[in-house]
Design a protein around this motif. Structure first.
Motif, mmCIF file in Angstrom:
data_model
loop_
_atom_site.group_PDB
_atom_site.id
_atom_site.type_symbol
_atom_site.label_atom_id
_atom_site.label_comp_id
_atom_site.label_asym_id
_atom_site.label_seq_id
_atom_site.Cartn_x
_atom_site.Cartn_y
_atom_site.Cartn_z
ATOM 1 N N LEU A 14 -14.793 17.971 88.668
ATOM 2 C CA LEU A 14 -14.188 19.262 89.024
ATOM 3 C C LEU A 14 -12.674 19.234 88.796
ATOM 4 C CD1 LEU A 14 -15.307 21.961 89.887
ATOM 5 C CD2 LEU A 14 -14.805 21.387 92.250
ATOM 6 N N LYS B 114 -11.155 17.334 86.659
ATOM 7 C CA LYS B 114 -10.973 17.301 85.197
ATOM 8 C C LYS B 114 -11.117 18.707 84.611
ATOM 9 C CE LYS B 114 -9.907 15.180 81.633
ATOM 10 N NZ LYS B 114 -8.623 14.512 81.531
ATOM 11 N N THR B 115 -12.050 19.472 85.169
ATOM 12 C CA THR B 115 -12.244 20.855 84.702
ATOM 13 C C THR B 115 -10.957 21.661 84.889
ATOM 14 O OG1 THR B 115 -14.584 20.764 85.287
ATOM 15 C CG2 THR B 115 -13.647 22.954 85.004
ATOM 16 N N VAL B 116 -10.350 21.514 86.080
ATOM 17 C CA VAL B 116 -9.108 22.251 86.365
ATOM 18 C C VAL B 116 -7.999 21.781 85.415
ATOM 19 C CG1 VAL B 116 -7.344 22.751 88.115
ATOM 20 C CG2 VAL B 116 -9.753 22.622 88.774
ATOM 21 N N LEU C 255 -8.339 20.501 82.419
ATOM 22 C CA LEU C 255 -8.620 21.000 81.062
ATOM 23 C C LEU C 255 -8.223 22.465 80.944
ATOM 24 C CD1 LEU C 255 -12.123 19.411 80.345
ATOM 25 C CD2 LEU C 255 -10.005 18.910 79.131
ATOM 26 N N LEU C 256 -8.539 23.205 81.981
ATOM 27 C CA LEU C 256 -8.216 24.630 82.005
ATOM 28 C C LEU C 256 -6.700 24.830 81.951
ATOM 29 C CD1 LEU C 256 -9.539 27.411 82.367
ATOM 30 C CD2 LEU C 256 -9.421 27.068 84.821
ATOM 31 N N GLN C 257 -5.994 24.076 82.783
ATOM 32 C CA GLN C 257 -4.540 24.226 82.838
ATOM 33 C C GLN C 257 -3.870 23.725 81.558
ATOM 34 O OE1 GLN C 257 -3.750 22.266 86.579
ATOM 35 N NE2 GLN C 257 -4.112 24.136 87.757
ATOM 36 N N GLY C 258 -4.596 22.904 80.794
ATOM 37 C CA GLY C 258 -4.038 22.367 79.551
ATOM 38 C C GLY C 258 -4.275 23.256 78.336
ATOM 39 N N LEU C 259 -4.939 24.391 78.546
ATOM 40 C CA LEU C 259 -5.170 25.297 77.408
ATOM 41 C C LEU C 259 -3.836 25.843 76.903
ATOM 42 C CD1 LEU C 259 -8.259 27.481 78.398
ATOM 43 C CD2 LEU C 259 -8.157 25.707 76.658
ATOM 44 N N PRO C 260 -3.690 25.963 75.589
ATOM 45 C CA PRO C 260 -2.411 26.476 75.071
ATOM 46 C C PRO C 260 -2.218 27.944 75.436
ATOM 47 C CG PRO C 260 -4.015 26.235 73.293
ATOM 48 C CD PRO C 260 -4.667 25.675 74.525
ATOM 49 N N ALA C 261 -0.967 28.280 75.778
ATOM 50 C CA ALA C 261 -0.663 29.684 76.112
ATOM 51 C C ALA C 261 -0.507 30.467 74.816
ATOM 52 C CB ALA C 261 0.624 29.744 76.918
ATOM 53 N N ARG D 251 0.913 37.366 77.737
ATOM 54 C CA ARG D 251 0.016 36.188 77.831
ATOM 55 C C ARG D 251 -1.246 36.541 78.613
ATOM 56 N NH1 ARG D 251 4.269 32.620 79.317
ATOM 57 N NH2 ARG D 251 3.447 32.678 81.420
ATOM 58 N N ARG E 130 -5.028 36.771 77.142
ATOM 59 C CA ARG E 130 -6.124 35.950 77.666
ATOM 60 C C ARG E 130 -7.282 36.809 78.158
ATOM 61 N NH1 ARG E 130 -2.084 31.392 80.040
ATOM 62 N NH2 ARG E 130 -2.744 29.742 78.642
ATOM 63 N N HIS F 283 -2.902 27.576 69.048
ATOM 64 C CA HIS F 283 -2.760 26.253 68.440
ATOM 65 C C HIS F 283 -3.366 25.225 69.370
ATOM 66 C CE1 HIS F 283 -0.304 27.995 65.380
ATOM 67 N NE2 HIS F 283 0.467 28.537 66.299
ATOM 68 N N LYS G 4 -10.522 21.622 73.595
ATOM 69 C CA LYS G 4 -9.800 22.819 74.051
ATOM 70 C C LYS G 4 -10.517 24.090 73.594
ATOM 71 C CE LYS G 4 -5.287 20.693 74.549
ATOM 72 N NZ LYS G 4 -3.965 20.432 73.974
ATOM 73 N N VAL H 105 -13.416 24.539 75.869
ATOM 74 C CA VAL H 105 -12.994 25.046 77.194
ATOM 75 C C VAL H 105 -12.684 26.539 77.097
ATOM 76 C CG1 VAL H 105 -11.271 24.848 79.045
ATOM 77 C CG2 VAL H 105 -12.101 22.793 77.921
ATOM 78 N N ASP I 128 -4.955 29.456 87.715
ATOM 79 C CA ASP I 128 -4.887 28.184 86.988
ATOM 80 C C ASP I 128 -4.099 28.289 85.685
ATOM 81 O OD1 ASP I 128 -6.226 26.664 88.848
ATOM 82 O OD2 ASP I 128 -8.199 27.058 88.006
ATOM 83 N N LEU I 129 -4.100 29.446 85.069
ATOM 84 C CA LEU I 129 -3.387 29.562 83.789
ATOM 85 C C LEU I 129 -2.018 30.228 83.938
ATOM 86 C CD1 LEU I 129 -6.391 30.424 81.485
ATOM 87 C CD2 LEU I 129 -4.994 28.385 81.382
ATOM 88 N N ARG J 180 -17.328 24.250 84.906
ATOM 89 C CA ARG J 180 -17.795 22.863 84.753
ATOM 90 C C ARG J 180 -19.247 22.826 84.259
ATOM 91 N NH1 ARG J 180 -18.080 18.868 89.850
ATOM 92 N NH2 ARG J 180 -19.583 20.446 90.491
ATOM 93 N N LEU K 47 -19.307 23.487 80.674
ATOM 94 C CA LEU K 47 -18.758 22.400 79.860
ATOM 95 C C LEU K 47 -19.721 21.227 79.784
ATOM 96 C CD1 LEU K 47 -15.021 22.444 80.987
ATOM 97 C CD2 LEU K 47 -15.969 23.213 78.824
ATOM 98 N N MET L 234 -18.094 17.398 79.454
ATOM 99 C CA MET L 234 -17.609 16.666 80.629
ATOM 100 C C MET L 234 -18.223 15.272 80.669
ATOM 101 S SD MET L 234 -15.493 18.588 82.269
ATOM 102 C CE MET L 234 -15.382 17.691 83.791
#
Lengths: 94, 181
Positions: A42, A44-46, A48-54, B40, B44, B105, B116, B119, B138-139, B170, B173, B177
């Motif tokens: 869970l 890791k899911t968060v 990964l989500l937060q690491g998505l490019p803006a 943004r 999204r 990107h 990515k 996701v 989160d974003l 999750r 994914l 995962m």
């Protein structure tokens, strides 16, 4: 005790817990693979989500939005320098 | 550009006060302050640049047209996001589609870039009820309180949707995962 920690997995995943409690949970998870799996995947899911490019807000988008507002009758004054290709109107053909 | 959120909030207050007093030049400052955030968010929500530009322009046009209702009381950002959200929902109803952002990107190694994309696809497939709290909290890094106000729900309801959304993501994914374990 692990039932208590299971209820906190969502907050753990979102890094909402005090550091001390996080460490306690990680200690408990070492002896409980099910709890560990829930916590790890869970969080890791968060991550990964937060690491998505803006999406990039390019200068072109900035000015196209300004022009849409202008077309709707609203002149927007900004301090951002206008690119030269927006400053001059090309002559109409025909 | 002002860097800290505190500076931003003081700058926002100055701009709003000026706009309320009829100084329309302050409107450009609000666009410069929040244009990227709204763009943004709408990108999204809608999944493509053109619709996001339309929704961002319309969001600010509505602010301009309703500038008589403005108050410099700190709730402006929430109000702005709420307008943007309603416009996005209208557009989604019209189009009934959501594309994967083609221009994004997805950097890093090939494997990381593929993850990515996975996701992003999984996020796009979530029901709106779950996707919205994930986008905001989160974003866009918006507080639970502000996100709840934007969505017009209570903070506990927001948290419940956020937590269920993360679990639903999750689930989607799944295999990806497993590889990370």
């Amino acid at each position: 005790m692990n039932d208590f920690y299971r209820k906190l997995v969502d907050q753990y995943a979102g890094s909402e817990l005090p550091e001390e409690l996080e460490q306690e949970m990680e200690g408990a998870a070492m002896a409980d693979p099910e709890l560990a799996g829930d916590m790890f995947t869970l969080r890791k899911t968060v991550e990964l989500l937060q690491g998505l490019p803006a999406p990039e807000f390019t200068n072109e988008s900035f000015y196209r939005i300004l022009m849409r507002m202008h077309a709707a009758g609203v002149n927007v004054e900004t301090q951002t320098p206008e690119p030269t290709h927006y400053q001059y109107q090309l002559p109409m053909q025909g | 550009m002002l860097s800290s959120s505190r500076d931003d909030s003081q700058y926002e207050k100055r701009l709003l006060t000026a706009l309320i007093k009829g100084d329309q030049s302050a409107f450009g400052g609000l666009y410069e302050l929040y244009g990227d955030k709204i763009f943004r968010y709408t990108y999204r929500m809608l999944g493509n640049r053109s619709d996001a530009e339309d929704a961002t322009a319309e969001t600010f046009l509505r602010v301009f047209r309703r500038s008589a209702e403005l108050r410099a009381d700190g709730a402006f950002r929430t109000w702005l996001f709420r307008i943007a959200r309603n416009l996005c929902i209208d557009k989604m109803r019209q189009h009934k589609l959501l594309e994967l952002p083609a221009e994004a990107h997805y950097g890093g190694t090939e494997e990381k870039a593929a993850l990515k994309v996975t996701v992003q696809q999984a996020l796009n497939e979530l029901p709106l009820e779950y996707r919205e709290p994930l986008l905001l909290c989160d974003l866009e890094d918006i507080s639970a309180k502000e996100a709840a106000e934007t969505l017009g729900i209570s903070v506990p309801a927001l948290k419940s949707r956020l937590y269920r959304g993360r679990r639903a993501l999750r689930e989607r994914l799944g295999g990806s995962m497993e590889k990370l374990k």
